[in-house]
Design an enzyme around this catalytic site. Structure first.
Site, PDB file in Angstrom:
ATOM      1  N   LYS A 274      73.168  58.694  45.124  1.00 19.75           N
ATOM      2  CA  LYS A 274      73.054  60.133  44.828  1.00 19.75           C
ATOM      3  C   LYS A 274      73.263  60.984  46.074  1.00 19.75           C
ATOM      4  O   LYS A 274      73.869  62.046  46.002  1.00 19.75           O
ATOM      5  CB  LYS A 274      71.694  60.416  44.188  1.00 19.75           C
TER       6      LYS A 274
ATOM      7  N   SER B 273      65.777  61.578  35.850  1.00 21.31           N
ATOM      8  CA  SER B 273      65.819  61.926  37.268  1.00 21.31           C
ATOM      9  C   SER B 273      66.259  63.353  37.570  1.00 21.31           C
ATOM     10  O   SER B 273      66.190  63.792  38.716  1.00 21.31           O
ATOM     11  CB  SER B 273      66.725  60.952  38.025  1.00 21.31           C
TER      12      SER B 273
END
Length: 363
Positions: free
Chosen positions: A301, A256
């Site tokens: 996140k 990611s």
């Protein structure tokens, strides 16, 4: 004993019993929470996250932070009390254990898979960044990524071998290998034309294409299920770059961070600050063409990014829906589908021209 006192005592004992039950009752869930963020333009543990050699670089200010998610381990037994606390918390998410560790995947297997994905994301980030800049000299080749123990390929093919052809047919993409092998029947022989891993590694260090090749003949085996022919390898890609780009970040896994690594490389190779000194964080996988893909744990996140000080968050377009369900105060979610989208958005952010930014949750 007075009735009121007896009632209070019974209630206290019941509450105590429920708390004890909550501690000892195990549930099949895992927890996700915001992890640390790291500025790809800066240092980690005293070393630059991105180091570029044999090519001119430029000072880069501001932040281009990659973000992470903490998860409980595969062997962690969550109790009911922890699950309830996680469900009630704004900063944690409780999910079924199998969502994070499908098919009984062990901690070791998950760590190995994350390490492989992290390594591949770094390679794709380098390719995408240099293509975005129009830098010549990047080449891609198909290689053996892994060899299955006990398979026909064990001891004959090795991780890092470059696959030039299968049965004389050129190989241009990893999926070509399986297509060509399955043209054979199980038990038949198949010929690989390869460049050995040692020669490929030497060529990569010298920033040149590997040369020389050899033939390896394997007898195919029968795959479980439909019984098609297999040799027991997984094919992937490797690259040759015109100069050295080294990405170092300990204790991080998964794909990611690809987008943020690519942007960090672009910033270091171009004059001025890509961010205009702003604090930008983000996430997203990236492929060799610069396409940005979705990731897991997006809400964790964004929370971690805002806590670190981020004002803008580069968000994969496919994650915009879930990310928009809970946007931390003071954080703007910028929708991106490609590295080109991201660089254009950063140009607007750096100039303070943010009115036209494509934002998650807005038409």
């Amino acid at each position: 004993m007075p009735r009121r006192t007896a009632t209070m005592l019974a209630s206290t004992l019941m509450l105590f019993a429920l708390l004890c039950a909550g501690v000892f009752i195990k549930v099949p869930y895992s927890e996700m929470s915001p992890g640390p963020t790291v500025n790809t333009l800066g240092d980690s543990h005293g070393e630059p996250v991105i180091r570029i050699a044999d090519h001119k670089t430029y000072p880069a200010g501001g932040h281009l932070n990659m973000t992470t998610v903490r998860v409980t381990g595969a062997d962690y037994d969550m109790n009911l009390l922890e699950a309830v606390y996680g469900w009630l918390s704004d900063d944690n998410i409780v999910v079924p254990h199998e969502n994070l560790y499908p098919d009984g995947k062990t901690e070791e297997q998950s760590t190995q898979e994350n390490a492989e994905e992290f390594s591949q994301s770094q390679e794709s980030a380098k390719v995408a960044a240099l293509k975005q800049l129009g830098t010549p000299g990047v080449s891609t080749r198909v290689v053996v990524s892994t060899v299955v123990k006990g398979s026909p390929a064990e001891g004959k093919l090795h991780a890092g071998d470059v696959i030039r052809a299968v049965d004389g047919n050129p190989v241009n993409a990893p999926e070509d290998v399986a297509k060509l092998v399955t043209k054979r029947k199980a038990g038949e022989q198949v010929e690989f034309t390869i460049v050995p891993a040692a020669e490929a590694a030497e060529a990569e260090k010298a920033h040149r294409e590997p040369t020389g090749s050899s033939k390896v003949v394997l007898t195919t085996a029968k795959a479980e299920g439909d019984g098609h022919a297999v040799v027991g390898i997984r094919a992937g890609t490797d690259h040759t770059f015109p100069f050295a780009i080294d990405i170092k970040l300990a204790d991080i896994g998964g794909p990611s961070a690809g987008l943020m690594f690519a942007l960090g490389i672009v910033d270091k190779l171009t004059p001025g600050d890509l961010t205009g000194g702003k604090f930008v964080a983000g996430t997203g996988t990236i492929d060799d063409t610069g396409k940005v893909g979705p990731i897991g744990g997006i809400q964790m996140k964004t929370i971690g990014a805002r806590k670190a000080g981020a004002e803008y968050f580069l968000t994969p377009a496919e994650n915009c829906g879930s990310a928009s369900e809970h946007i931390p105060d003071g954080l703007t979610l910028v929708k991106v589908s490609t590295i080109d989208d991201a660089t254009k958005a950063l140009e607007k952010i750096s100039k303070g021209d943010t009115a036209g930014l494509p934002q998650c949750g807005k038409p």
